[in-house]
Structure formats: structure tokens, C-alpha cells
Scaffold this motif. Sequence first.
Motif, short mmCIF file in Angstrom:
data_model
loop_
_atom_site.label_atom_id
_atom_site.label_comp_id
_atom_site.label_asym_id
_atom_site.label_seq_id
_atom_site.Cartn_x
_atom_site.Cartn_y
_atom_site.Cartn_z
N GLU A 140 0.64 -1.27 0.01
CA GLU A 140 -0.01 -0.05 0.03
C GLU A 140 0.89 1.30 0.04
O GLU A 140 0.60 2.20 -0.64
N PHE A 143 1.65 3.40 -3.01
CA PHE A 143 0.89 4.25 -3.96
C PHE A 143 -0.28 4.75 -3.23
O PHE A 143 -1.11 5.50 -3.79
N SER A 144 -0.22 4.68 -1.73
CA SER A 144 -1.49 5.29 -1.10
C SER A 144 -0.80 6.05 0.31
O SER A 144 -0.30 5.26 0.96
N ASP A 145 -1.13 7.15 0.39
CA ASP A 145 -0.72 7.79 1.68
C ASP A 145 -1.50 7.39 2.74
O ASP A 145 -2.61 7.39 2.57
N GLY A 282 -6.30 5.28 4.66
CA GLY A 282 -5.42 5.51 3.65
C GLY A 282 -6.13 6.46 2.39
O GLY A 282 -7.45 6.44 2.49
N GLU A 283 -5.49 6.96 1.81
CA GLU A 283 -6.05 7.97 0.63
C GLU A 283 -7.05 7.14 -0.42
O GLU A 283 -7.93 7.75 -1.08
N ASN A 284 -6.51 5.87 -0.83
CA ASN A 284 -7.53 5.36 -1.87
C ASN A 284 -8.32 4.27 -1.21
O ASN A 284 -9.29 3.68 -2.09
N PHE A 285 -8.51 4.47 0.02
CA PHE A 285 -9.80 3.74 0.61
C PHE A 285 -9.78 4.33 2.11
O PHE A 285 -9.13 4.85 2.52
N SER A 286 -11.14 4.37 2.65
CA SER A 286 -11.50 5.26 3.81
C SER A 286 -10.72 4.39 4.84
O SER A 286 -9.87 5.11 5.47
#
Length: 393
Positions: A140, A143-145, A282-286
Motif C-alpha cells: 500500500e 501508492f497510497s498515503d 489511507g487515501e485510496n480507501f477510507s
Amino acid sequence: MKIAIMGFGTVGTGVEEILYKKRESLLKNNFDIKIEKVLIRNKNKKRSPLDGDLAFTDDFNEILNSDVDTVIDVTSSLEETYERIVKLMESGKNIVTANKAVVSKYFEELNELAREKDIYFSYEAAVAGAIPVIHPLMEEAFFSDMNKIQGILNGTSNYILSKMEVEGSSYDEVLKEAQDLGYAEADPTADVGGFDAMRKIRILSSLIYNSKINEDEIFTFGIENVKKSDFDFAKERGYSIRVLAKSELTNDKINISVIPTFVRDNFFAKTFGGTNGVKVWGENFSAYELKGPGAGKLETADAVMRDLLRILAKREIKTFYDAGNSYEVENNLENKFYVRTSEVSTELKDLIEEEKFINDEHLIITRKVSLDGLRHALGNLDKVFLAEIEEDL
Ligand code: HSE
């Protein structure tokens, strides 16, 4: 693949058991794993491996100078194991370790060395037992903060708290049960004092923020002082008590702590016994939640086996972590807290929102305050029980 194992305690025997029982199915898939040597301290101690021909040694050099590709470390010592891992890495051997104390204290050095030597350094088993948590976060992080993570990361404390809460058992009795189940460390101080969870949240947080966090900057408070009156107080208000290890990155500061927490009707409140739970934002998933056995012989050995398989199949990630960010630690986010204490300082008096007296003790709910601010008002924490309150009462 030739491997060696350092340590043959709870997790080491679990690894041997799985490898022995699954040898045929592994071989069928061309995974030929051979345990060349097992490093133990006392050669005279009676041991009962499933493989009667298993070779034991008390000489570390026999492993260092052998041609094994990968060494599984399931020891619990700190400095000695760190020095040995460094020597093994320098000689080009991959490391799979369940030793959270070593991984946490030397996270930067070991990742750096693994990168330099172009070898695998895998530590899935160091955090949350059987739950796959390190690898999802490692992937993760590319690619996801991620800016927040919370977890029940110590099976022993969770076992004790949930048994005390649900069955009204005594602290000493349930600690003994947790030891018999193979959850607690030989010296359970690290479990009940919060230090085991502190190491685990340091590893997870450093990984997702790609930033070094010093262990002594993490506010760590355990369950040694918990009493029945705390459970009663929490229950009256609809809460359970769980030790949460948590961190949050806001405005370039990392808030990070291990602290008993009043939780209500959520993922953590429904986590019982030796189970661990992790929630990450994370930014790509709550947010997502992971739950499963956080300690135990086969449970932890299972995570070791998955690391080993990934290395063998050449699909392990090589050292993502490089501490490229340098965020400061500061517990400045505000929340309400529960404090049970026999002494109330002037600073604490100023923070009281609700107060009750039981047997000369003050049971207090504070107004919203930062953990750093509360820490200052509390002074000596030895005789206090402290919990963060998850949401407004
Ligand atoms: N003593 C640890 C626990 C073992 O209770 O969670 C797993 O790391």
C-alpha cells in the motif's frame, strides 16, 4: 532451499511442525525446504521435534559459516540476536524474523543493510501473529498515503482485559492462563506494560509514514494498575476497555501512543481474547480492518512460513522502507481521558469534567486535552490508571 532456525521455543517448534507436516505438499510444488541446523542455548534440554533427525547446535558459527540461504530467527533476545542478524546479513543470508524487539529497535539499520546486501529481510511474524498486516501495508505504501493506524497488538493484554471484563476473573489468574496458552512473553512485563505493543506500533507506523520513530518517544501505558472499579465505571457508560496502539500523522507531526482506551460498540470492542485487530486509514480507501490470532505457536509460525514461501518463490518485496521522511513525534491531538488516582494536582483539577469517589480514589473524566498536556498534569504515573475515551460521552 537450505534454511536454519535460531531458537526452538514456542514459535520455533511451530515452524518445525508446519514444515514437517507439509513437506509432501511443498515438495509437490517444487518447494524443497530443508532445515540444516537449529540453534539452541542448552543442548542438554530434552526436545521433541517431529523430525527425529533434526540437527541442533549451540554454536552460532555453524550457522554463520554454513551454506544456508535463509535464517529464521525466532529468538526473544535483543542485542545478541541483533548482532547475529547483522553478521548473517553481511554474509548474504536472507532473514525471516519474528523478533519484534530487534525489528523495532534496529528497523533503519536492518533495512539499510538488507538493501546494501541485496537480500530479503522479512518480519511479518513480528506484528499481529497470523494476521497478514506488514505486507498489505508495505504494498500500500507505494501508492497510497496512509495517515492513521490503530490496533490491538498485544494478545496477552487483550486476553486479560476481555476475561476480566466478561468473566470477572482476577488479573493474576488470567495472566497465568495467557502464559499457558503461549501468548505471554517469558517475562510478561513487556506485554502488560505496553512495551510489546509499543514496538509493534513503531514498526507499523514507521512503515506507513516512512519515518523513523524512536521507541522512547512513544507514550506507553499498560494495564498493570487496572481494577474492577475501572471496568464498572466504563460499563456504566457503555464502554469496554482495550489497550490500543495508535498513531496519526497530522500537520507533519506524529501522534503515537499505547494506551488503555474506552471503546464502544465497534471493531475493537468486539475483539476478544488473544485476538489482534488492526484498522488503517489511507487515501485510496477510507479504512480497512484486519482481525485474527495475534499470538501463539502455530499462529505466529504461520506468518513465518508465508515469509519463507515468498522468498522461495522470489516474490518478496525487497526493503521498501528507507526512513525518507522525518516527522516529529508530538501527542497534540485532543481527547477526553479517564483517570483513577488518589492524588489530584492543581493542574489535574483544572481538567476535570466529571468526578466520582470510590474508596478514597478519584475517578475522573477530563475535558478534552492533549496527551502531552494530560501527562504534564498527572506527574508520576505509577499509582494511576489512565484510559483514553474513544468519543465524547
Ligand atoms: N506476547 C505477545 C502477545 C506475543 O501477547 O501478543 C505475540 O507477539
